[in-house]
Motif scaffolding. Structure first.
Motif, PDB file in Angstrom:
ATOM      1  N   ALA A  44       0.869  -1.205  -0.073  1.00 47.97           N
ATOM      2  CA  ALA A  44       0.125  -0.261   0.095  1.00 47.97           C
ATOM      3  C   ALA A  44       0.931   1.260   0.100  1.00 47.97           C
ATOM      4  CB  ALA A  44      -0.987   0.069   1.115  1.00 47.97           C
ATOM      5  N   TYR A  45       0.191   2.327  -0.338  1.00 52.21           N
ATOM      6  CA  TYR A  45       1.000   3.586  -0.219  1.00 52.21           C
ATOM      7  C   TYR A  45       0.460   3.890   1.232  1.00 52.21           C
ATOM      8  CZ  TYR A  45       1.256   4.075  -5.252  1.00 52.21           C
ATOM      9  OH  TYR A  45       1.626   3.923  -6.569  1.00 52.21           O
ATOM     10  N   HIS A  46       1.170   4.312   2.134  1.00 52.60           N
ATOM     11  CA  HIS A  46       0.810   4.470   3.357  1.00 52.60           C
ATOM     12  C   HIS A  46       1.359   5.801   4.022  1.00 52.60           C
ATOM     13  CE1 HIS A  46       3.098   3.881   7.619  1.00 52.60           C
ATOM     14  NE2 HIS A  46       1.959   3.423   7.672  1.00 52.60           N
ATOM     15  N   ALA A  47       0.454   6.174   4.959  1.00 53.11           N
ATOM     16  CA  ALA A  47       0.646   7.629   5.615  1.00 53.11           C
ATOM     17  C   ALA A  47       0.265   7.398   7.186  1.00 53.11           C
ATOM     18  CB  ALA A  47       0.269   8.597   4.990  1.00 53.11           C
ATOM     19  N   GLU A  48       0.930   8.109   7.975  1.00 56.13           N
ATOM     20  CA  GLU A  48       0.587   8.170   9.293  1.00 56.13           C
ATOM     21  C   GLU A  48       0.428   9.373   9.819  1.00 56.13           C
ATOM     22  OE1 GLU A  48       2.645   6.319  13.104  1.00 56.13           O
ATOM     23  OE2 GLU A  48       2.071   4.598  11.922  1.00 56.13           O
ATOM     24  N   VAL A  49      -0.782   9.813  10.456  1.00 57.42           N
ATOM     25  CA  VAL A  49      -0.916  11.098  10.727  1.00 57.42           C
ATOM     26  C   VAL A  49      -1.414  11.165  12.277  1.00 57.42           C
ATOM     27  CG1 VAL A  49      -1.567  12.346   8.718  1.00 57.42           C
ATOM     28  CG2 VAL A  49      -3.373  11.419   9.898  1.00 57.42           C
ATOM     29  N   LYS A  50      -0.950  11.976  13.158  1.00 60.32           N
ATOM     30  CA  LYS A  50      -1.331  12.299  14.446  1.00 60.32           C
ATOM     31  C   LYS A  50      -2.183  13.393  14.779  1.00 60.32           C
ATOM     32  CE  LYS A  50       2.781   9.600  16.494  1.00 60.32           C
ATOM     33  NZ  LYS A  50       2.161   8.604  16.056  1.00 60.32           N
ATOM     34  N   ILE A  51      -3.539  13.165  15.351  1.00 58.95           N
ATOM     35  CA  ILE A  51      -4.531  14.145  15.546  1.00 58.95           C
ATOM     36  C   ILE A  51      -4.976  13.946  16.754  1.00 58.95           C
ATOM     37  CG2 ILE A  51      -6.424  15.297  14.503  1.00 58.95           C
ATOM     38  CD1 ILE A  51      -6.106  13.095  12.185  1.00 58.95           C
ATOM     39  N   LYS A  52      -4.784  15.195  17.705  1.00 59.11           N
ATOM     40  CA  LYS A  52      -5.445  15.106  19.053  1.00 59.11           C
ATOM     41  C   LYS A  52      -5.308  13.633  19.865  1.00 59.11           C
ATOM     42  CE  LYS A  52      -8.730  18.298  17.822  1.00 59.11           C
ATOM     43  NZ  LYS A  52     -10.106  18.714  17.208  1.00 59.11           N
ATOM     44  N   GLY A  53      -4.149  13.239  19.844  1.00 63.18           N
ATOM     45  CA  GLY A  53      -3.831  11.891  20.713  1.00 63.18           C
ATOM     46  C   GLY A  53      -4.199  10.719  19.834  1.00 63.18           C
ATOM     47  N   ARG A  54      -4.564  10.741  18.849  1.00 60.54           N
ATOM     48  CA  ARG A  54      -4.702   9.617  17.910  1.00 60.54           C
ATOM     49  C   ARG A  54      -4.152   9.572  16.664  1.00 60.54           C
ATOM     50  NH1 ARG A  54      -9.378  10.488  20.568  1.00 60.54           N
ATOM     51  NH2 ARG A  54     -11.066   9.458  20.822  1.00 60.54           N
ATOM     52  N   THR A  55      -3.637   8.041  16.586  1.00 64.32           N
ATOM     53  CA  THR A  55      -2.667   7.853  15.534  1.00 64.32           C
ATOM     54  C   THR A  55      -3.446   7.144  14.291  1.00 64.32           C
ATOM     55  OG1 THR A  55      -0.868   7.107  17.046  1.00 64.32           O
ATOM     56  CG2 THR A  55      -0.513   6.301  14.622  1.00 64.32           C
ATOM     57  N   VAL A  56      -3.412   7.783  13.299  1.00 65.48           N
ATOM     58  CA  VAL A  56      -4.153   7.495  12.289  1.00 65.48           C
ATOM     59  C   VAL A  56      -3.392   6.759  11.036  1.00 65.48           C
ATOM     60  CG1 VAL A  56      -6.269   7.904  10.567  1.00 65.48           C
ATOM     61  CG2 VAL A  56      -5.971   9.141  12.814  1.00 65.48           C
ATOM     62  N   VAL A  57      -3.587   5.402  10.852  1.00 67.88           N
ATOM     63  CA  VAL A  57      -2.751   4.890   9.865  1.00 67.88           C
ATOM     64  C   VAL A  57      -3.703   4.876   8.686  1.00 67.88           C
ATOM     65  CG1 VAL A  57      -1.645   2.718   9.156  1.00 67.88           C
ATOM     66  CG2 VAL A  57      -1.659   3.359  11.430  1.00 67.88           C
ATOM     67  N   CYS A  58      -3.183   5.559   7.487  1.00 66.11           N
ATOM     68  CA  CYS A  58      -3.839   5.671   6.411  1.00 66.11           C
ATOM     69  C   CYS A  58      -3.390   4.689   5.028  1.00 66.11           C
ATOM     70  CB  CYS A  58      -3.986   6.939   5.881  1.00 66.11           C
ATOM     71  SG  CYS A  58      -4.831   8.153   7.061  1.00 66.11           S
ATOM     72  N   VAL A  59      -4.044   4.025   4.422  1.00 63.06           N
ATOM     73  CA  VAL A  59      -3.468   3.182   3.333  1.00 63.06           C
ATOM     74  C   VAL A  59      -4.437   3.067   2.119  1.00 63.06           C
ATOM     75  CG1 VAL A  59      -2.362   1.764   4.841  1.00 63.06           C
ATOM     76  CG2 VAL A  59      -4.638   1.217   3.934  1.00 63.06           C
ATOM     77  N   CYS A  60      -3.419   3.147   1.115  1.00 60.18           N
ATOM     78  CA  CYS A  60      -4.171   3.075  -0.327  1.00 60.18           C
ATOM     79  C   CYS A  60      -3.592   1.747  -0.843  1.00 60.18           C
ATOM     80  CB  CYS A  60      -4.032   4.197  -1.234  1.00 60.18           C
ATOM     81  SG  CYS A  60      -4.918   5.751  -0.679  1.00 60.18           S
ATOM     82  N   PRO A  61      -4.416   0.707  -0.888  1.00 58.19           N
ATOM     83  CA  PRO A  61      -3.652  -0.615  -1.385  1.00 58.19           C
ATOM     84  C   PRO A  61      -3.256  -0.478  -2.866  1.00 58.19           C
ATOM     85  CG  PRO A  61      -5.610  -0.933  -0.357  1.00 58.19           C
ATOM     86  CD  PRO A  61      -5.759   0.378  -0.515  1.00 58.19           C
ATOM     87  N   THR A  62      -1.943  -0.975  -2.942  1.00 58.62           N
ATOM     88  CA  THR A  62      -1.079  -1.014  -4.257  1.00 58.62           C
ATOM     89  C   THR A  62      -1.400  -2.398  -5.009  1.00 58.62           C
ATOM     90  OG1 THR A  62       0.762  -1.503  -3.246  1.00 58.62           O
ATOM     91  CG2 THR A  62       0.552   0.725  -3.771  1.00 58.62           C
ATOM     92  N   THR A  63      -2.325  -3.316  -4.464  1.00 60.57           N
ATOM     93  CA  THR A  63      -2.587  -4.600  -4.868  1.00 60.57           C
ATOM     94  C   THR A  63      -3.647  -4.688  -5.896  1.00 60.57           C
ATOM     95  OG1 THR A  63      -4.362  -4.837  -3.261  1.00 60.57           O
ATOM     96  CG2 THR A  63      -2.317  -5.557  -2.642  1.00 60.57           C
ATOM     97  N   TYR A  64      -4.163  -3.444  -6.629  1.00 55.05           N
ATOM     98  CA  TYR A  64      -5.174  -3.317  -7.339  1.00 55.05           C
ATOM     99  C   TYR A  64      -6.480  -3.653  -6.592  1.00 55.05           C
ATOM    100  CZ  TYR A  64      -2.318  -2.369 -11.208  1.00 55.05           C
ATOM    101  OH  TYR A  64      -1.412  -1.772 -12.055  1.00 55.05           O
ATOM    102  N   MET A  65      -7.595  -3.366  -6.969  1.00 55.07           N
ATOM    103  CA  MET A  65      -8.950  -3.381  -6.410  1.00 55.07           C
ATOM    104  C   MET A  65      -9.283  -4.780  -5.843  1.00 55.07           C
ATOM    105  SD  MET A  65     -11.225  -1.397  -5.292  1.00 55.07           S
ATOM    106  CE  MET A  65     -11.782   0.048  -6.144  1.00 55.07           C
ATOM    107  N   ASN A  66      -9.175  -5.765  -6.907  1.00 58.87           N
ATOM    108  CA  ASN A  66      -9.516  -6.982  -6.638  1.00 58.87           C
ATOM    109  C   ASN A  66      -8.855  -7.813  -5.513  1.00 58.87           C
ATOM    110  OD1 ASN A  66     -11.324  -6.301  -8.500  1.00 58.87           O
ATOM    111  ND2 ASN A  66     -10.449  -7.883 -10.134  1.00 58.87           N
ATOM    112  N   LEU A  67      -7.586  -7.266  -4.978  1.00 58.45           N
ATOM    113  CA  LEU A  67      -7.072  -7.733  -3.939  1.00 58.45           C
ATOM    114  C   LEU A  67      -6.769  -7.054  -2.746  1.00 58.45           C
ATOM    115  CD1 LEU A  67      -4.138  -9.582  -5.983  1.00 58.45           C
ATOM    116  CD2 LEU A  67      -6.023 -10.591  -4.864  1.00 58.45           C
ATOM    117  N   SER A  68      -7.548  -5.877  -2.642  1.00 59.21           N
ATOM    118  CA  SER A  68      -7.529  -5.041  -1.769  1.00 59.21           C
ATOM    119  C   SER A  68      -7.585  -5.359  -0.280  1.00 59.21           C
ATOM    120  CB  SER A  68      -8.806  -4.127  -1.525  1.00 59.21           C
ATOM    121  OG  SER A  68      -8.638  -3.294  -2.775  1.00 59.21           O
TER     122      SER A  68
END
Length: 191
Positions: A44-68
C-alpha cells in the motif's frame, strides 16, 4: 488509540481520479489536510498522521482493487488495530452522486474491493464509507463508467463531497460511528 483508514482504488495514472478511485482521493485529501505524506510501503501507499492523541494509519492498497483485502488485512494485523476502529472508503454505484453513507457492517454489494476484504477478514462487520457515484451509464457499460473520469459538471460536487467525507472521517475518529452516520447518511449533497 490507533485507527486504520483504507481508501480503495487502483494504482497507475490511467486510473487516477476515476470514479473507482474515489477511495484513494478521499484518503489523500484527509492525509494532506493533516500534514501527512504517503510513502510506498508493503502492499500500500501508507501515511501516518497524529491528530489530538490519535494515531491514524492511512493506506491506499497497491494490490489493485480485486486484492484490496490482502493489504487491509496486513495493515490491521501489523498495527494491531481492531476492525471497529477501521474505516474503508469506496465508490458505490447503488448510491446517487448526491449521497454518501457510513455503516458499521454490510455486504460487498457487488464491489470487488469489498469482496476481497470480506474474504480476507472472513466478515462483513467492518465500517465502510460509501461514496455515491451514481449509475448513469448504458447497459453493459458499467466497467467503462466506474473506470471513467468525472464529467466536468460533476467535478465541483465531487470536490465538495471529498471535503465532507474527510470531515466524516474526523467525526468517526473523535465521536464514533453513530455520530458520523448522523452527519452524512441522510444528507443530500448539492451545489
Amino acid at each position: 488509540m490507533k485507527y486504520l483508514i483504507a481508501g480503495l482504488g487502483n494504482i497507475g495514472n490511467e486510473y487516477a481520479h476515476t470514479r473507482h478511485n474515489i477511495g484513494f482521493d478521499v484518503v489523500a485529501a484527509f492525509v494532506f489536510k493533516h500534514g501527512g505524506e504517503f510513502k510506498n510501503d508493503r502492499l500500500a501507499y501508507h501515511a501516518e498522521v497524529k491528530i489530538k492523541g490519535r494515531t491514524v494509519v492511512c493506506v491506499c492498497p497497491t494490490t489493485y482493487m480485486n486484492l484490496s483485502g490482502k493489504a487491509v488485512q496486513y495493515w490491521l494485523g501489523k498495527e494491531k488495530i481492531p476492525l471497529e476502529r477501521s474505516l474503508t472508503i469506496l465508490d458505490d454505484l447503488a448510491l446517487p452522486l448526491s449521497k454518501m453513507r457510513i455503516k458499521p457492517a454490510g455486504s460487498d454489494g457487488g464491489h470487488n474491493g469489498l469482496r476481497s476484504i470480506q474474504a480476507h477478514l472472513n466478515t462483513t462487520a467492518y465500517p465502510k464509507l460509501r461514496f455515491g457515484i451514481g449509475n448513469d451509464f448504458p447497459k453493459g457499460m458499467q466497467a467503462d463508467f466506474v473506470l471513467g473520469k468525472w464529467n466536468k459538471d460533476e467535478e465541483a460536487l465531487v470536490k465538495l463531497k471529498i471535503e465532507k467525507a474527510t470531515e466524516a472521517i474526523e467525526t468517526f475518529l473523535f465521536q464514533g460511528i453513530e455520530a458520523a452516520m448522523n452527519e452524512i447518511n441522510n444528507k443530500e449533497y448539492t451545489l
